[in-house]
Design a protein around this motif. Structure first.
Motif, PDB file in Angstrom:
ATOM      1  N   ASN A   1       0.894  -1.297  -0.023  1.00 17.04           N
ATOM      2  CA  ASN A   1       0.025   0.099   0.174  1.00 17.04           C
ATOM      3  C   ASN A   1       0.919   1.221   0.113  1.00 17.04           C
ATOM      4  OD1 ASN A   1      -1.686   2.321   0.781  1.00 17.04           O
ATOM      5  ND2 ASN A   1      -3.047   0.794   1.934  1.00 17.04           N
ATOM      6  N   PRO A   2       0.751   2.047  -0.874  1.00  8.34           N
ATOM      7  CA  PRO A   2       1.553   3.183  -1.141  1.00  8.34           C
ATOM      8  C   PRO A   2       1.508   4.130   0.193  1.00  8.34           C
ATOM      9  CG  PRO A   2       0.309   3.083  -3.215  1.00  8.34           C
ATOM     10  CD  PRO A   2      -0.236   2.048  -2.128  1.00  8.34           C
ATOM     11  N   ALA A   3       0.466   4.116   0.460  1.00  7.14           N
ATOM     12  CA  ALA A   3       0.289   5.243   1.887  1.00  7.14           C
ATOM     13  C   ALA A   3       0.709   4.519   3.215  1.00  7.14           C
ATOM     14  CB  ALA A   3      -1.042   5.576   2.037  1.00  7.14           C
ATOM     15  N   LEU A   4       1.000   3.289   3.119  1.00  2.44           N
ATOM     16  CA  LEU A   4       1.408   2.468   4.313  1.00  2.44           C
ATOM     17  C   LEU A   4       2.889   1.778   4.520  1.00  2.44           C
ATOM     18  CD1 LEU A   4      -1.816   0.879   5.274  1.00  2.44           C
ATOM     19  CD2 LEU A   4      -0.978   2.691   6.652  1.00  2.44           C
ATOM     20  N   GLY A   5       2.965   1.280   3.280  1.00  3.58           N
ATOM     21  CA  GLY A   5       4.101   0.306   3.106  1.00  3.58           C
ATOM     22  C   GLY A   5       5.532   0.864   2.426  1.00  3.58           C
ATOM     23  N   VAL A   6       6.137   0.045   1.461  1.00  2.00           N
ATOM     24  CA  VAL A   6       7.350   0.481   1.056  1.00  2.00           C
ATOM     25  C   VAL A   6       7.496   1.938   0.631  1.00  2.00           C
ATOM     26  CG1 VAL A   6       8.999  -0.348  -0.704  1.00  2.00           C
ATOM     27  CG2 VAL A   6       7.557  -2.096   0.467  1.00  2.00           C
ATOM     28  N   GLN A   7       6.735   2.222   0.030  1.00  5.45           N
ATOM     29  CA  GLN A   7       6.546   3.617  -0.669  1.00  5.45           C
ATOM     30  C   GLN A   7       6.798   4.462   0.492  1.00  5.45           C
ATOM     31  OE1 GLN A   7       3.756   4.855  -3.828  1.00  5.45           O
ATOM     32  NE2 GLN A   7       4.194   6.937  -3.170  1.00  5.45           N
ATOM     33  N   LYS A   8       6.047   4.486   1.386  1.00  2.00           N
ATOM     34  CA  LYS A   8       5.959   5.631   2.677  1.00  2.00           C
ATOM     35  C   LYS A   8       7.167   5.455   3.336  1.00  2.00           C
ATOM     36  CE  LYS A   8       3.336   7.224   6.383  1.00  2.00           C
ATOM     37  NZ  LYS A   8       4.750   7.973   6.752  1.00  2.00           N
ATOM     38  N   VAL A   9       7.797   3.974   3.400  1.00  2.00           N
ATOM     39  CA  VAL A   9       9.179   4.003   4.133  1.00  2.00           C
ATOM     40  C   VAL A   9      10.252   4.860   3.481  1.00  2.00           C
ATOM     41  CG1 VAL A   9      10.963   2.499   4.945  1.00  2.00           C
ATOM     42  CG2 VAL A   9       8.506   1.979   5.411  1.00  2.00           C
ATOM     43  N   VAL A  10      10.241   4.551   2.050  1.00  2.00           N
ATOM     44  CA  VAL A  10      11.323   5.197   1.469  1.00  2.00           C
ATOM     45  C   VAL A  10      11.191   6.593   1.361  1.00  2.00           C
ATOM     46  CG1 VAL A  10      12.563   5.298  -0.742  1.00  2.00           C
ATOM     47  CG2 VAL A  10      11.763   2.913   0.093  1.00  2.00           C
ATOM     48  N   ASN A  11       9.691   7.013   1.187  1.00  2.00           N
ATOM     49  CA  ASN A  11       9.562   8.645   1.289  1.00  2.00           C
ATOM     50  C   ASN A  11      10.167   9.281   2.563  1.00  2.00           C
ATOM     51  OD1 ASN A  11       8.635   8.069  -1.288  1.00  2.00           O
ATOM     52  ND2 ASN A  11       6.291   8.494  -0.799  1.00  2.00           N
ATOM     53  N   ASP A  12       9.790   8.387   3.516  1.00  2.00           N
ATOM     54  CA  ASP A  12      10.127   9.037   4.827  1.00  2.00           C
ATOM     55  C   ASP A  12      11.776   9.135   5.184  1.00  2.00           C
ATOM     56  OD1 ASP A  12       7.416   9.256   5.333  1.00  2.00           O
ATOM     57  OD2 ASP A  12       7.376   7.750   6.902  1.00  2.00           O
ATOM     58  N   LEU A  13      12.385   8.233   4.400  1.00  2.00           N
ATOM     59  CA  LEU A  13      13.691   8.380   4.623  1.00  2.00           C
ATOM     60  C   LEU A  13      14.247   9.450   3.835  1.00  2.00           C
ATOM     61  CD1 LEU A  13      14.680   4.263   4.161  1.00  2.00           C
ATOM     62  CD2 LEU A  13      14.939   6.001   6.163  1.00  2.00           C
ATOM     63  N   GLY A  14      13.594  10.131   2.916  1.00  2.00           N
ATOM     64  CA  GLY A  14      14.076  11.256   2.125  1.00  2.00           C
ATOM     65  C   GLY A  14      13.894  11.145   0.809  1.00  2.00           C
ATOM     66  N   TRP A  15      13.728   9.992   0.314  1.00  2.00           N
ATOM     67  CA  TRP A  15      13.726   9.763  -1.205  1.00  2.00           C
ATOM     68  C   TRP A  15      12.185  10.196  -1.556  1.00  2.00           C
ATOM     69  CZ3 TRP A  15      14.873   4.888  -4.847  1.00  2.00           C
ATOM     70  CH2 TRP A  15      14.937   5.331  -6.067  1.00  2.00           C
ATOM     71  N   THR A  16      11.639  11.463  -1.643  1.00  2.00           N
ATOM     72  CA  THR A  16      10.259  11.820  -1.670  1.00  2.00           C
ATOM     73  C   THR A  16       9.723  11.534  -2.913  1.00  2.00           C
ATOM     74  OG1 THR A  16      11.004  13.747  -1.878  1.00  2.00           O
ATOM     75  CG2 THR A  16      10.544  13.537   0.030  1.00  2.00           C
ATOM     76  N   SER A  17      10.429  11.336  -4.025  1.00  2.00           N
ATOM     77  CA  SER A  17       9.943  11.135  -5.541  1.00  2.00           C
ATOM     78  C   SER A  17       9.890   9.673  -5.742  1.00  2.00           C
ATOM     79  CB  SER A  17      10.705  11.785  -6.389  1.00  2.00           C
ATOM     80  OG  SER A  17      12.033  11.314  -6.559  1.00  2.00           O
ATOM     81  N   PHE A  18      10.076   8.840  -4.826  1.00  2.00           N
ATOM     82  CA  PHE A  18      10.013   7.489  -5.000  1.00  2.00           C
ATOM     83  C   PHE A  18       8.544   6.810  -5.193  1.00  2.00           C
ATOM     84  CE2 PHE A  18       9.345   2.925  -3.311  1.00  2.00           C
ATOM     85  CZ  PHE A  18      10.208   2.356  -4.322  1.00  2.00           C
ATOM     86  N   VAL A  19       8.169   6.235  -6.120  1.00  2.00           N
ATOM     87  CA  VAL A  19       6.879   5.858  -6.193  1.00  2.00           C
ATOM     88  C   VAL A  19       6.746   4.074  -6.468  1.00  2.00           C
ATOM     89  CG1 VAL A  19       4.773   5.796  -7.503  1.00  2.00           C
ATOM     90  CG2 VAL A  19       6.361   7.736  -7.413  1.00  2.00           C
TER      91      VAL A  19
END
Lengths: 366, 298
Positions: free
Chosen positions: B132-150
């Motif tokens: 789930n983009p709002a909960l899982g892998v995407q969110k973790v990577v986004n929170d780590l700083g890579w905000t454009s990761f989809v």
């Protein structure tokens, strides 16, 4: 030139020393047999020569070149395994070709080598079969063919006959001997079977607990074993080791053996140096007598033993007679029907071939 | 004496048959009888309840003119191909790596095998959150700083089926690994040593000698995984619920919804028969060739 020199080779597994400074050296064309019971380190030593086990200390040289840090493929060796180790999904031809393919040998040369090896081992008709369609003896032949096409400096055999039945084992033994005579390649052969060692070897190394007990040609190992362990391990039935007392009369060593219910036997003419005789005079020793040194008639000069035969075991060509002497059971190999059980008998001994051992160290006295 | 001996002998003879009889009966009724019954229904005009008339292949014609069924068949093809290839490949690779006499092998084996102990419902639910983009892998990577990761495959109709593949591979790889590992352990070590002495590199030894020796293990893995692939139903329901839209429809989910949700029992039965024939077309020749070869002594 394909010599093998093992120079103070050691093998450690953690703190456990399975090989203790083993030194063996053989020349081109020699057939070295490493003989010993399981766990004596003989297979470990073979794997170290092959490069399948690391060498913890010392050096191994093949044809004068130190191979300690060479990988197995660069040591110019070929190995035959106890379980044959054939590649089960390949045909016999592919099994034999495999190594040459890897080394990039051309197709024409491969075909020629396969044909030569198949002719030599009489297995041309088997080339297109899979290993599962072969008998044990045929598989062993394929394994040898695979080794031969390599034309190595050194052949290594790891108990190659152990998985065969008794009759086939004798046939294959002869075949290996014939192969060695034809190819003249240096061979190292591991076995626990002393008859294989006697029949095949030009040099035998008897091993126990990671130490070479005796290294010599087979007949010398048989006639003059280095210690009681070797004496008992080589030969069947094994050498009789009889506790006795050594006395010296007019510079001649005489072994005195107690025999229950009869006069003590006094055996003279034992080959032992005068220094050793003087050193052991009046002390307890061990007398080693091979069963075939006894005879019923005996030459004129032979020494005699009056004994009571307990048991007689006919084997066909001759009979084993068991009796008590010096507090142990002794086996004599005599002609069939020469003696009867539970009767007294007089046996002559060829004392010139008797070997004496120290009672404590169990080492041979020369 | 003369009477009791034959009696006990007779019992001994009959005991295996008696013990096997109940399971045989259950299999006959629950599997083969219902296969026949389903076959019959697929030739009838059944809608909400079974109807025992005969309309020929009408239901099959209706089935094959349903676009949703085409999606399901295509998805099954994509899913089973990728699932089989990835699970077998990764399982084999992991087994080979584990077979290199490494430390803590027992622990690693248990970790890799553990997903198999979960039900597909649990796997599906867990991966629904992970993907789930709002909960899982995407969110973790986004929170780590890579905000454009989809990473929103699960929300895209073209990619959603690959999410199902990921979850199923995660669940089954350890199982394939365990079977391959058992196969590898059965291989005589001196075969590998012999090849080493002949100068073969380790990858080559595995490719030309060890992997071909694992044929029986491949048979087990492929048969078991194909069956998991074709029956996969709970994983889809838990992970995507055949969505987005009907993008992850599979024959099994199609059959379920046709029969029990959309009152088209005849079409459902026809789809079930299509699945049976697909399985048979793949498995029967494979089994036949493998078993025949082993009977010939290889």
């Amino acid at each position: 030139m394909s010599t093998l020199e093992i120079d103070r080779a050691r093998k450690l597994y953690g703190d456990l020393e399975v090989l203790k400074e083993v030194s063996i050296s053989i020349g081109t064309g020699d057939f070295l047999v490493l003989l010993g019971p399981s766990g004596c380190g003989k297979s470990t030593l073979l794997n170290m020569i092959a490069g399948l086990e690391e060498i913890s200390g010392g050096e191994i040289r093949i044809a004068g070149k130190v191979v300690n840090d060479l990988s197995p493929k660069d040591r110019d060796i070929a190995m035959v395994f106890q379980s044959y180790a054939l590649y089960p999904t390949m045909t016999v031809r592919q099994n034999i070709e495999f190594g040459m393919k890897i080394r990039g040998v051309s197709r024409a040369e491969r075909d020629k080598a396969v044909k030569t090896a198949a002719d030599l081992l009489q297995m041309t008709h088997l080339l297109d079969r899979k290993p599962s369609q072969l008998s044990g003896g045929q598989r062993q032949r394929v394994a040898m063919g695979r080794a031969i096409v390599r034309q190595p400096k050194l052949f290594l055999f790891d108990e190659p006959l152990s998985n065969l039945d008794a009759k086939l084992r004798v046939d294959m033994r002869t075949e290996i001997k014939r192969l060695h005579a034809r190819l003249g390649t240096t061979i190292v052969y591991v076995t626990h079977d002393q008859i294989e060692a006697m029949t095949l070897a030009t040099r035998v190394a008897v091993m126990k607990d990671g130490v070479v007990q005796h290294l010599d040609d087979p007949q010398s190992v048989y006639d003059r074993p280095a210690n009681v362990y070797v004496a008992k391990f080589v030969g069947s039935p094994s050498m009789n080791i009889i506790p006795a007392k050594l006395e010296v009369k007019d510079g001649n060593a005489i072994a005195i053996i107690d025999i229950p219910g009869a006069a003590t036997a006094q055996l003279a003419g034992i080959p032992v140096s005068s220094q050793a005789a003087a050193k052991y005079a009046g002390r307890g020793i061990l007398v080693g007598i091979r069963p075939e040194l006894f005879s019923v008639t005996g030459a004129a000069s032979a020494q005699k033993l009056s004994v009571n035969i307990d048991v007689v075991e006919p084997t066909g060509p001759d009979t084993l007679a068991l009796f008590q002497a010096g507090g142990v059971e002794v086996t004599a190999r005599v002609p069939p029907r020469a003696v009867a059980a539970r009767t007294p008998a007089t046996l002559a001994v060829d004392t010139a071939k008797i070997v004496l051992f120290d009672a404590e160290t169990e080492q041979r006295i020369d | 004496m003369s009477r009791s001996t034959p009696l006990s002998n007779r019992i001994e003879n009959w005991l295996p048959r008696l013990v096997l009889a109940p399971s045989l009966l259950v299999v006959l009724v629950a599997v083969y009888l219902f296969i026949c019954w389903t076959g019959w229904i697929s030739l009838s005009s059944s809608m909400i309840v079974p109807k025992y008339d005969f309309v020929g292949l009408n239901q099959y014609v209706r089935l094959w003119s349903t676009p949703r069924w085409h999606t399901a068949v295509f998805n099954l093809f994509v899913f089973s191909t990728l699932f089989l290839a990835l699970t077998t490949g990764l399982g084999l690779l992991m087994a080979i790596l584990l077979d290199q006499k490494i430390r803590v092998e027992g622990t690693l084996r248990a970790i890799f095998l553990y997903p198999m102990a979960l039900s597909f419902i649990v796997t599906g639910t867990a991966w629904k959150w992970i993907l789930n983009p709002a909960l899982g892998v995407q969110k973790v990577v986004n929170d780590l700083g890579w905000t454009s990761f989809v990473f929103d495959w699960i929300a895209q109709p073209t990619f959603a089926i690959y999410c199902v593949v990921i979850a199923a591979v995660w669940q089954s790889t350890g199982f394939a690994m365990a079977i391959f590992l058992a196969g590898l352990r059965g291989i005589d070590n001196s075969v590998i040593k012999a090849a080493q002495i002949e100068g073969a590199s380790l990858p080559r030894i595995y490719r030309t000698i060890v992997v071909p020796m694992l044929r029986p293990a491949f048979l087990s893995v492929i048969v078991l995984l194909s069956y998991i692939a074709i029956k996969s139903f709970d994983l889809i329901l838990a992970l995507t619920n055949t969505g987005p839209g009907s993008a992850t429809e599979m024959p099994s989910t199609f059959m379920y919804s046709a029969t029990f949700r959309r009152d088209q029992m005849g079409v459902g039965a026809a789809s079930a028969m299509m699945m049976l024939m697909t399985v048979a077309a793949i498995i029967v020749p494979y089994l036949y060739s493998e078993l025949k070869e082993s009977r010939d002594g290889h």
